[in-house]
Write a protein that holds these residues in place. Structure first.
Motif, short mmCIF file in Angstrom:
data_model
loop_
_atom_site.label_atom_id
_atom_site.label_comp_id
_atom_site.label_asym_id
_atom_site.label_seq_id
_atom_site.Cartn_x
_atom_site.Cartn_y
_atom_site.Cartn_z
N CYS A 28 86.43 -26.86 -8.42
CA CYS A 28 85.31 -26.82 -7.47
C CYS A 28 84.88 -28.22 -7.04
O CYS A 28 84.87 -29.16 -7.84
N TYR A 30 82.10 -29.51 -6.40
CA TYR A 30 80.87 -30.08 -6.95
C TYR A 30 80.92 -30.26 -8.46
O TYR A 30 79.93 -30.65 -9.08
N CYS A 31 82.07 -29.97 -9.08
CA CYS A 31 82.19 -30.11 -10.52
C CYS A 31 82.59 -31.53 -10.88
O CYS A 31 83.44 -32.14 -10.21
N HIS A 32 82.01 -32.06 -11.97
CA HIS A 32 82.30 -33.44 -12.37
C HIS A 32 83.61 -33.56 -13.16
O HIS A 32 84.12 -34.66 -13.35
N MET A 161 75.19 -25.31 -0.02
CA MET A 161 75.59 -26.64 0.43
C MET A 161 75.47 -26.75 1.94
O MET A 161 75.96 -25.89 2.68
N ILE A 188 71.28 -27.88 -4.89
CA ILE A 188 71.90 -29.04 -5.51
C ILE A 188 70.84 -30.08 -5.84
O ILE A 188 69.94 -30.35 -5.05
N CYS A 194 71.40 -38.33 -10.94
CA CYS A 194 72.63 -37.57 -10.76
C CYS A 194 73.85 -38.49 -10.73
O CYS A 194 73.81 -39.57 -10.13
N ASP A 196 76.65 -37.99 -9.24
CA ASP A 196 77.45 -37.85 -8.02
C ASP A 196 76.53 -37.82 -6.81
O ASP A 196 76.53 -36.89 -6.03
N PHE A 199 77.88 -37.23 -3.05
CA PHE A 199 78.18 -35.83 -2.73
C PHE A 199 76.89 -35.06 -2.52
O PHE A 199 76.73 -34.31 -1.57
N ASN A 200 75.97 -35.23 -3.44
CA ASN A 200 74.74 -34.45 -3.39
C ASN A 200 73.89 -34.79 -2.18
O ASN A 200 73.27 -33.92 -1.58
N TYR A 203 75.59 -33.06 0.88
CA TYR A 203 75.59 -31.60 0.95
C TYR A 203 74.29 -30.94 0.48
O TYR A 203 74.20 -29.72 0.47
N HIS A 204 73.32 -31.76 0.13
CA HIS A 204 72.05 -31.18 -0.32
C HIS A 204 71.41 -30.37 0.80
O HIS A 204 71.27 -30.82 1.93
#
Length: 311
Positions: A28, A30-32, A161, A188, A194, A196, A199-200, A203-204
């Motif tokens: 995914c 959004y996964c770290h 997202m 998110i 955070c 990341d 990304f956040n 797409y927040h």
């Protein structure tokens, strides 16, 4: 021990979330993807049982098994059976749902009460973009099978997202309403804490405005007082719950959950990794119940609200 143990901030420990693997069968966006454990290094079913047995002595009522993807473990049914033998009030799993079409029945028979399925879209192309493969129909089949075997409630976790799936919320709601599933919308996190943030930030999608719309059309609204004051919106026979980011004092003030990492360490706080307490090595060395309780208590007393209320 009959009374629930409380941390130094008078928060009772009601639930334990155990990450039984950090392996996963999707990728995914959004996964770290924290460093993967080899399957041979994962906790065994008997070790997970021992952790839950001690947690039960401390007053823990609910167990959630998570990952990674917990259903990649071939012994997942055995794990649920062992945990269920301890007579907890609630046993649940968080899953991407890919294996549920085959495992829903065996998991229910083993004692699983309910399941949360991560599903962010009903569009095949968007699904493939988010998770890296197109198994959407299999996931939908697994959700329907979970309902059919009597798991309740089945919940869908939808990470909302911006410019990806924020326009699909009501389509997802119609799907969940049709099958008697609860929809959880997850916003998110967007904060300096955070890992990341790029990304956040990109797409927040703030859910506050959408919540105003839900409030206007809801037949009933309930507030989950001990879960961040989350609101549950009941609309035309369906249910939507909105989960805002955890970077707020209310989340920390009402946190009653302790966590166990895939490596078998007690994780006192969701947002910290600098105060972990090793547990599994003492179980493997045959520590007594009294020693294991003391280790649990050390982890519990390491709990401190990450976001504190201002005086």
């Amino acid at each position: 021990m009959k009374d629930k143990v409380r941390d130094d901030y008078e928060r009772p420990i009601i639930s334990l979330r155990i990450s039984i693997t950090n392996r996963c069968n999707v990728n995914c966006i959004y996964c770290h993807h924290d460093g993967m454990l080899d399957s041979s290094s994962e906790m065994t079913p008997d070790e997970i049982y021992e952790i839950c047995r001690i947690a039960k002595k401390l007053g823990v009522e609910k167990i959630r098994l998570s990952g990674g993807e917990p259903l990649v473990r071939p012994d997942i049914v055995e794990i649920v059976e062992k945990v269920n033998s301890l007579d907890f009030r609630d046993i649940s799993i968080t899953s991407n749902g890919i294996f549920l079409d085959k495992l829903a029945g065996p998991l229910k028979d083993a004692g699983l009460d309910r399941i949360n399925v991560s599903l962010d879209t009903l569009d095949e192309e968007t699904y493939k973009m988010i998770v890296g493969k197109n198994v959407l129909e299999r996931v939908k089949k697994g959700i329907i099978e979970s309902c059919a075997v009597g798991m309740y409630p089945v919940k869908i976790n939808m990470v909302v997202m911006n410019n990806i799936n924020n326009d699909e919320i009501m389509d997802m709601f119609e799907f969940t309403k049709k099958h008697g599933v609860i929809l959880q919308l997850i916003e998110i996190i967007e904060s300096e804490s955070c890992d990341d943030n790029d990304f956040n930030s990109k797409y927040h999608y703030p859910l506050a405005e959408f919540e105003k719309h839900l409030a206007e059309i809801a037949d009933e609204i309930k507030v989950r007082e001990f879960m961040q004051d989350r609101k549950k919106y009941f609309i035309d026979g369906g249910e939507i719950e909105v989960v805002h980011p955890v970077d707020n004092t209310n989340f920390c003030k009402n946190c009653t959950r302790l966590r166990i990492t895939p490596e078998g360490k007690i994780k006192p706080c969701l947002l910290r990794n600098d105060n972990l307490v090793n547990l599994i090595e003492f179980i493997r060395e045959g520590a007594s119940d009294e020693e294991l309780i003391d280790i649990f208590l050390k982890g519990i007393h390491n709990r401190e609200p990450f976001y504190k209320e201002e005086n």
